[in-house]
Scaffold this active site. Structure first.
Site, PDB file in Angstrom:
ATOM      1  N   GLU A 289      29.576 -67.743 -44.916  1.00 18.14           N
ATOM      2  CA  GLU A 289      28.518 -67.802 -43.915  1.00 18.14           C
ATOM      3  C   GLU A 289      28.007 -66.401 -43.573  1.00 18.14           C
ATOM      4  O   GLU A 289      26.872 -66.237 -43.140  1.00 18.14           O
ATOM      5  CB  GLU A 289      29.064 -68.501 -42.658  1.00 18.14           C
ATOM      6  CG  GLU A 289      28.045 -69.360 -41.961  1.00 18.14           C
ATOM      7  CD  GLU A 289      28.674 -70.296 -40.941  1.00 18.14           C
ATOM      8  OE1 GLU A 289      28.591 -71.518 -41.144  1.00 18.14           O
ATOM      9  OE2 GLU A 289      29.261 -69.823 -39.948  1.00 18.14           O
ATOM     10  N   HIS A 310      47.298 -76.359 -62.649  1.00 21.34           N
ATOM     11  CA  HIS A 310      47.306 -77.554 -63.491  1.00 21.34           C
ATOM     12  C   HIS A 310      45.991 -78.322 -63.411  1.00 21.34           C
ATOM     13  O   HIS A 310      45.888 -79.441 -63.905  1.00 21.34           O
ATOM     14  CB  HIS A 310      48.498 -78.442 -63.103  1.00 21.34           C
ATOM     15  CG  HIS A 310      49.805 -77.733 -63.350  1.00 21.34           C
ATOM     16  ND1 HIS A 310      50.568 -77.946 -64.472  1.00 21.34           N
ATOM     17  CD2 HIS A 310      50.435 -76.772 -62.634  1.00 21.34           C
ATOM     18  CE1 HIS A 310      51.634 -77.152 -64.429  1.00 21.34           C
ATOM     19  NE2 HIS A 310      51.575 -76.432 -63.322  1.00 21.34           N
ATOM     20  N   LYS A 424      20.623 -79.613 -40.206  1.00 17.36           N
ATOM     21  CA  LYS A 424      20.614 -80.229 -38.861  1.00 17.36           C
ATOM     22  C   LYS A 424      19.221 -80.758 -38.535  1.00 17.36           C
ATOM     23  O   LYS A 424      19.069 -81.856 -37.999  1.00 17.36           O
ATOM     24  CB  LYS A 424      21.022 -79.196 -37.802  1.00 17.36           C
ATOM     25  CG  LYS A 424      22.461 -78.761 -37.886  1.00 17.36           C
ATOM     26  CD  LYS A 424      22.803 -77.855 -36.717  1.00 17.36           C
ATOM     27  CE  LYS A 424      24.103 -77.138 -36.949  1.00 17.36           C
ATOM     28  NZ  LYS A 424      24.350 -76.056 -36.012  1.00 17.36           N
TER      29      LYS A 424
HETATM   30  O1  PA5 Z   1      30.475 -69.414 -37.421  1.00 17.47           O
HETATM   31  C1  PA5 Z   1      29.676 -70.138 -36.848  1.00 17.47           C
HETATM   32  O2  PA5 Z   1      28.858 -69.700 -36.021  1.00 17.47           O
HETATM   33  C2  PA5 Z   1      29.658 -71.627 -37.076  1.00 17.47           C
HETATM   34  O3  PA5 Z   1      30.541 -72.019 -38.058  1.00 17.47           O
HETATM   35  C3  PA5 Z   1      30.017 -72.366 -35.809  1.00 17.47           C
HETATM   36  O4  PA5 Z   1      31.291 -71.960 -35.399  1.00 17.47           O
HETATM   37  C4  PA5 Z   1      29.994 -73.877 -36.001  1.00 17.47           C
HETATM   38  O5  PA5 Z   1      28.739 -74.276 -36.454  1.00 17.47           O
HETATM   39  C5  PA5 Z   1      30.324 -74.581 -34.703  1.00 17.47           C
HETATM   40  O6  PA5 Z   1      29.426 -74.191 -33.707  1.00 17.47           O
HETATM   41  P1  PA5 Z   1      29.741 -74.434 -32.182  1.00 17.47           P
HETATM   42  O7  PA5 Z   1      30.955 -73.701 -31.818  1.00 17.47           O
HETATM   43  O8  PA5 Z   1      28.514 -73.942 -31.478  1.00 17.47           O
HETATM   44  O9  PA5 Z   1      29.922 -75.928 -32.017  1.00 17.47           O
END
Ligand code: PA5
Length: 447
Positions: A289, A310, A424
């Site tokens: 990310e 494996h 989303k």
């Molecule tokens: O690293 C990030 O920002 C994302 O992975 C969020 O942690 C994830 O989308 C969850 O978001 P939130 O904590 O707002 O529910």
């Protein structure tokens, strides 16, 4: 205490002589940008000095909450996704008995997870299990609006309300969220839940050392003081005054970027200990990310060896040569199992008699390393003296720091995730969420 160490010798041999040294000053200046807060995403750098700024009474408060929830619960449901899930699960899985669920002499409640998927059968089975158990819920969402945990929490809250009186329900929910924004904050304030705040300047995937990770980890009975101490020591070990060669995060960031520039587009994180499976999942999110944007970024993959030797071993040994491996190696295992001698030796295993299982594992590790390097796969080796809370704290901070530096070396903002919104928007449009009328109309035309 020892430090986790990094061995890049089996990666350097794939690079031109002096390449790592040649990148050192660039890497250190990218690191300086983190500390000066002069780079992209500089409003999300709260994680950088988080370990050294965590007050003792903050940890005490978290431990008290954990003790209260543990005392009243057979099961605690940790509800969150992505950065609000993976860090806690990585540490809990790494440090829990592998057969914890089946033990009768447990010291901590069973921690289970919700809101990390939208599987209806998973959800059904969880609710079915919980209806006959004493349980509590820790709901974690920084934005307070993420669909997966919000949906799971609505169902869990409904079940709690069926089972317990209003005051009891309130005592069985703790929310970890923003200090003022989001639906979860509004709900928690209205219902009077105990809450913990996720600092504004710490993004989800860098938040494991905030209550996002620390509360579930404490509930599972892990020593959060040791975890934070490990991170604190790694914060010092990667500080700006540390020389490049001594700073494992800087070295790791340099080598992986150099390999990427040579066409090694996929990094496979490897463990030889099944307890590290979710640490790899956390690492995948952290790097994926953070770096996968602007049409750039190493693809982060993970395997559990020897299991996956494996299944994936063939590809790694002889498939396309666009990969490198980063092995997380645990030096000392303190639970001992020795291979017994067998008088008949029908299985022809007496050559192992008297050896520890870990010795067999270590030779598998060494043999794999040699084979994969021979097969053209550069290898970075991260040695962790022992699998405990202290060294996991070091490892977590080591990777976070490396990720921040590495993202800047790559030329991306490692602290945003604009691409996560695309699915989303479509999902909300398809489900007819209020406010998405235009998107709903647009998407219907495409169906
Ligand atoms: O690293 C990030 O920002 C994302 O992975 C969020 O942690 C994830 O989308 C969850 O978001 P939130 O904590 O707002 O529910």
């Amino acid at each position: 205490m020892q430090k986790i160490t990094i061995d890049i010798s089996k990666a350097e041999s794939f690079l031109s002589a002096g390449a790592v040294k040649g990148l050192a000053s660039n890497v250190l200046s990218q690191q300086q940008k983190l500390h000066d807060k002069s780079g992209a995403g500089n409003d999300f750098l709260g994680w950088l000095d988080l370990p050294s700024s965590i007050a003792a009474d903050h940890l005490t408060a978290i431990k008290e909450t954990a003790a209260r929830l543990s005392a009243q619960s057979e099961i605690v449901v940790v509800t969150g996704i992505g950065g609000s899930y993976l860090g806690a699960r990585a540490v809990i899985d790494a440090l829990s008995d592998s057969f914890d669920l089946l033990r009768t002499n447990r010291k901590a409640p069973v921690v289970v997870y919700a809101g990390q998927n939208i599987g209806e059968d998973y959800t059904y089975e969880l609710l079915d299990l919980l209806k006959d158990k004493d349980f509590s819920v820790v709901v974690i969402s920084k934005s307070g609006t993420t669909t997966e945990p919000a949906l799971a929490f609505r169902l869990l809250k409904g079940l709690l309300e069926k089972k317990y009186a209003t005051d009891e329900v309130k005592n069985r929910i703790v929310a970890v969220t923003d200090k003022s924004k989001g639906a979860l904050r509004t709900l928690a304030d209205r219902e009077g839940y105990q809450t913990y705040v996720i600092p504004d300047d710490v993004g989800g995937r860098y938040s494991v050392l905030t209550p996002v990770g620390l509360l579930p980890i404490a509930i599972a009975g892990v020593d959060i003081e040791q975890l934070v101490q490990g991170a604190r020591d790694m914060e010092a070990a990667t500080a700006p005054n540390v020389a490049f060669e001594e700073n494992p995060s800087a070295v790791y960031a340099a080598v992986r970027n150099l390999l990427y520039q040579q066409g090694k587009k996929t990094e496979i994180v490897v463990n030889f200990n099944p307890k590290l499976h979710f640490l790899s999942e956390w690492w995948k999110q952290l790097f994926g990310e953070s770096e996968g944007k602007d049409n750039k970024g190493i693809f982060p993959a993970a395997v559990d060896f020897t299991t996956d030797l494996h299944s994936m071993g063939q590809w790694i040994q002889q498939g396309e040569r666009n990969i490198f491996e980063t092995v997380i190696s645990i030096e000392n295992v303190d639970k001992k199992v020795e291979v017994p001698t067998d008088k008949d030796d029908m299985d022809k295993l007496n050559f192992l008699a008297g050896k520890r299982v870990d010795e067999v594992n270590k030779m598998a590790e060494l043999g794999t390393l040699m084979a994969h390097v021979d097969g053209g796969v550069p290898n970075i080796r991260i040695s962790v003296p022992q699998l405990n809370a202290y060294y996991l704290g070091q490892l977590i901070y080591f990777f976070e720091k490396a990720c921040g530096i590495s993202g800047y070396v790559l030329g991306v903002n490692p602290f945003d995730q604009p691409g996560v919104e695309a699915y989303k928007k479509n999902m909300f449009a398809l489900l007819g969420k209020p406010g998405f009328e235009k998107e709903t109309a647009d998407i219907r035309k495409r169906l």
